[in-house]
Design a protein around this motif. Structure first.
Motif, PDB file in Angstrom:
ATOM      1  N   ASP A   1       0.861  -1.171   0.000  1.00  0.00           N
ATOM      2  CA  ASP A   1       0.000   0.000   0.000  1.00  0.00           C
ATOM      3  C   ASP A   1       0.904   1.229   0.000  1.00  0.00           C
ATOM      4  O   ASP A   1       1.542   1.546   1.001  1.00  0.00           O
ATOM      5  N   MET A   2       0.965   1.910  -1.130  1.00  0.00           N
ATOM      6  CA  MET A   2       1.879   3.043  -1.271  1.00  0.00           C
ATOM      7  C   MET A   2       1.495   4.216  -0.372  1.00  0.00           C
ATOM      8  O   MET A   2       2.357   4.972   0.045  1.00  0.00           O
ATOM      9  N   PHE A   3       0.199   4.370  -0.052  1.00  0.00           N
ATOM     10  CA  PHE A   3      -0.188   5.433   0.882  1.00  0.00           C
ATOM     11  C   PHE A   3       0.417   5.153   2.259  1.00  0.00           C
ATOM     12  O   PHE A   3       1.012   6.032   2.886  1.00  0.00           O
ATOM     13  N   GLU A   4       0.279   3.911   2.704  1.00  0.00           N
ATOM     14  CA  GLU A   4       0.824   3.518   4.010  1.00  0.00           C
ATOM     15  C   GLU A   4       2.342   3.640   4.018  1.00  0.00           C
ATOM     16  O   GLU A   4       2.933   4.161   4.963  1.00  0.00           O
ATOM     17  N   PHE A   5       2.977   3.181   2.946  1.00  0.00           N
ATOM     18  CA  PHE A   5       4.429   3.261   2.851  1.00  0.00           C
ATOM     19  C   PHE A   5       4.884   4.724   2.849  1.00  0.00           C
ATOM     20  O   PHE A   5       5.840   5.090   3.536  1.00  0.00           O
ATOM     21  N   SER A   6       4.186   5.583   2.094  1.00  0.00           N
ATOM     22  CA  SER A   6       4.530   7.012   2.061  1.00  0.00           C
ATOM     23  C   SER A   6       4.436   7.645   3.439  1.00  0.00           C
ATOM     24  O   SER A   6       5.270   8.460   3.817  1.00  0.00           O
ATOM     25  N   GLN A   7       3.403   7.268   4.203  1.00  0.00           N
ATOM     26  CA  GLN A   7       3.255   7.815   5.554  1.00  0.00           C
ATOM     27  C   GLN A   7       4.434   7.408   6.428  1.00  0.00           C
ATOM     28  O   GLN A   7       4.927   8.199   7.220  1.00  0.00           O
ATOM     29  N   ASP A   8       4.884   6.167   6.289  1.00  0.00           N
ATOM     30  CA  ASP A   8       6.015   5.693   7.078  1.00  0.00           C
ATOM     31  C   ASP A   8       7.297   6.435   6.694  1.00  0.00           C
ATOM     32  O   ASP A   8       8.085   6.813   7.542  1.00  0.00           O
ATOM     33  N   VAL A   9       7.480   6.673   5.401  1.00  0.00           N
ATOM     34  CA  VAL A   9       8.682   7.379   4.934  1.00  0.00           C
ATOM     35  C   VAL A   9       8.623   8.853   5.329  1.00  0.00           C
ATOM     36  O   VAL A   9       9.609   9.414   5.787  1.00  0.00           O
ATOM     37  N   ASN A  10       7.477   9.496   5.125  1.00  0.00           N
ATOM     38  CA  ASN A  10       7.299  10.918   5.433  1.00  0.00           C
ATOM     39  C   ASN A  10       8.428  11.745   4.805  1.00  0.00           C
ATOM     40  O   ASN A  10       9.118  12.524   5.468  1.00  0.00           O
ATOM     41  N   VAL A  11       8.587  11.575   3.502  1.00  0.00           N
ATOM     42  CA  VAL A  11       9.725  12.107   2.763  1.00  0.00           C
ATOM     43  C   VAL A  11       9.904  13.619   2.891  1.00  0.00           C
ATOM     44  O   VAL A  11      11.023  14.108   2.964  1.00  0.00           O
ATOM     45  N   ALA A  12       8.816  14.378   2.948  1.00  0.00           N
ATOM     46  CA  ALA A  12       8.941  15.832   3.041  1.00  0.00           C
ATOM     47  C   ALA A  12       8.717  16.342   4.456  1.00  0.00           C
ATOM     48  O   ALA A  12       8.773  17.541   4.697  1.00  0.00           O
ATOM     49  N   GLY A  13       8.453  15.424   5.390  1.00  0.00           N
ATOM     50  CA  GLY A  13       8.234  15.827   6.776  1.00  0.00           C
ATOM     51  C   GLY A  13       6.878  16.450   7.033  1.00  0.00           C
ATOM     52  O   GLY A  13       6.641  16.993   8.103  1.00  0.00           O
ATOM     53  N   ASP A  14       5.997  16.373   6.036  1.00  0.00           N
ATOM     54  CA  ASP A  14       4.676  16.989   6.190  1.00  0.00           C
ATOM     55  C   ASP A  14       3.527  16.024   5.884  1.00  0.00           C
ATOM     56  O   ASP A  14       2.395  16.442   5.700  1.00  0.00           O
ATOM     57  N   GLY A  15       3.841  14.738   5.819  1.00  0.00           N
ATOM     58  CA  GLY A  15       2.815  13.744   5.552  1.00  0.00           C
ATOM     59  C   GLY A  15       2.464  13.577   4.083  1.00  0.00           C
ATOM     60  O   GLY A  15       1.572  12.813   3.750  1.00  0.00           O
ATOM     61  N   SER A  16       3.155  14.285   3.192  1.00  0.00           N
ATOM     62  CA  SER A  16       2.859  14.163   1.767  1.00  0.00           C
ATOM     63  C   SER A  16       3.337  12.814   1.231  1.00  0.00           C
ATOM     64  O   SER A  16       4.159  12.135   1.846  1.00  0.00           O
ATOM     65  N   THR A  17       2.833  12.456   0.071  1.00  0.00           N
ATOM     66  CA  THR A  17       3.157  11.155  -0.507  1.00  0.00           C
ATOM     67  C   THR A  17       4.494  11.174  -1.239  1.00  0.00           C
ATOM     68  O   THR A  17       5.010  12.233  -1.590  1.00  0.00           O
TER      69      THR A  17
END
Length: 193
Positions: free
Chosen positions: A98-114
């Motif tokens: 689930d890329m949404f879940e994975f993106s949340q775990d990564v938190n690449v921009a520090g603001d919850g964006s994908t």
């Protein structure tokens, strides 16, 4: 729905990279004798945030991530390791990521964006600046209702040094603001409410 294109065609050897593995989860990939190209709806634009992947492929992706090489890869190592741990415990040959879940775990921009295609492509430029000095990304989206604001797009110019993005809505907002400042200066009064 949006359509995204990436240019130029990238070298065939890109298929061996972690970035390629991630991009195959995010955007349609085309490989031919010319090289590797990308184009079509991005993972969050076609309403398919999950992709079936062999657990052995997840392990291979984690191994590549541990070798590092870019700022982005350093951000995803921990989340990838947690993903592998979770899917290995399920004892199934395939897993849905689930890329949404994975993106949340990564938190690449520090603001919850994908995680966006731009992040992954920048990693390629950062790791291989001589072979991939730049990548261009363009996207457009629309709606059946012909109303201003329902259509837009943008472009990104990606180099080893970073990503420069312009969006349709950002451009129009900036131009309205510039015009208002010019009109206010000519009138000799403060900004309008």
């Amino acid at each position: 729905m949006a359509t995204t294109t990436v240019s130029p065609v990238l070298p065939i050897w890109v298929q061996e990279t972690l970035e390629y593995d991630l991009l195959t989860l995010m955007i349609p990939v085309f490989v031919d004798s010319e090289g590797v190209s990308f184009g079509g709806p991005v993972w969050h634009d076609d309403h398919s945030p999950s992709s079936a992947v062999a657990v052995s492929k997840v392990a291979e992706i984690v191994k590549k991530a541990r070798e590092g090489g870019s700022t982005f890869i350093e951000q995803i190592v921990g989340p990838l390791e947690r993903l592998l741990e979770r899917v290995s415990a399920e004892k199934k040959p395939f897993v849905f990521i689930d890329m949404f879940e994975f993106s949340q775990d990564v938190n690449v921009a520090g603001d919850g964006s994908t995680i966006e295609v731009d992040h992954v492509l920048h990693s390629l430029c950062e790791r291989f600046p001589e072979e991939i000095p730049y990548i261009e990304v363009a996207w457009g989206y629309g709606d059946r209702k012909p109303a201003h604001g329902n259509f837009g797009g943008g472009a990104a110019f990606i180099t080893p040094d970073g990503v420069d993005i312009i969006t349709t809505h950002g451009f129009l907002e900036r131009k309205r603001s510039e015009l208002e400042k010019l009109r206010t200066a000519k009138a000799g009064v403060g900004p309008r409410p």
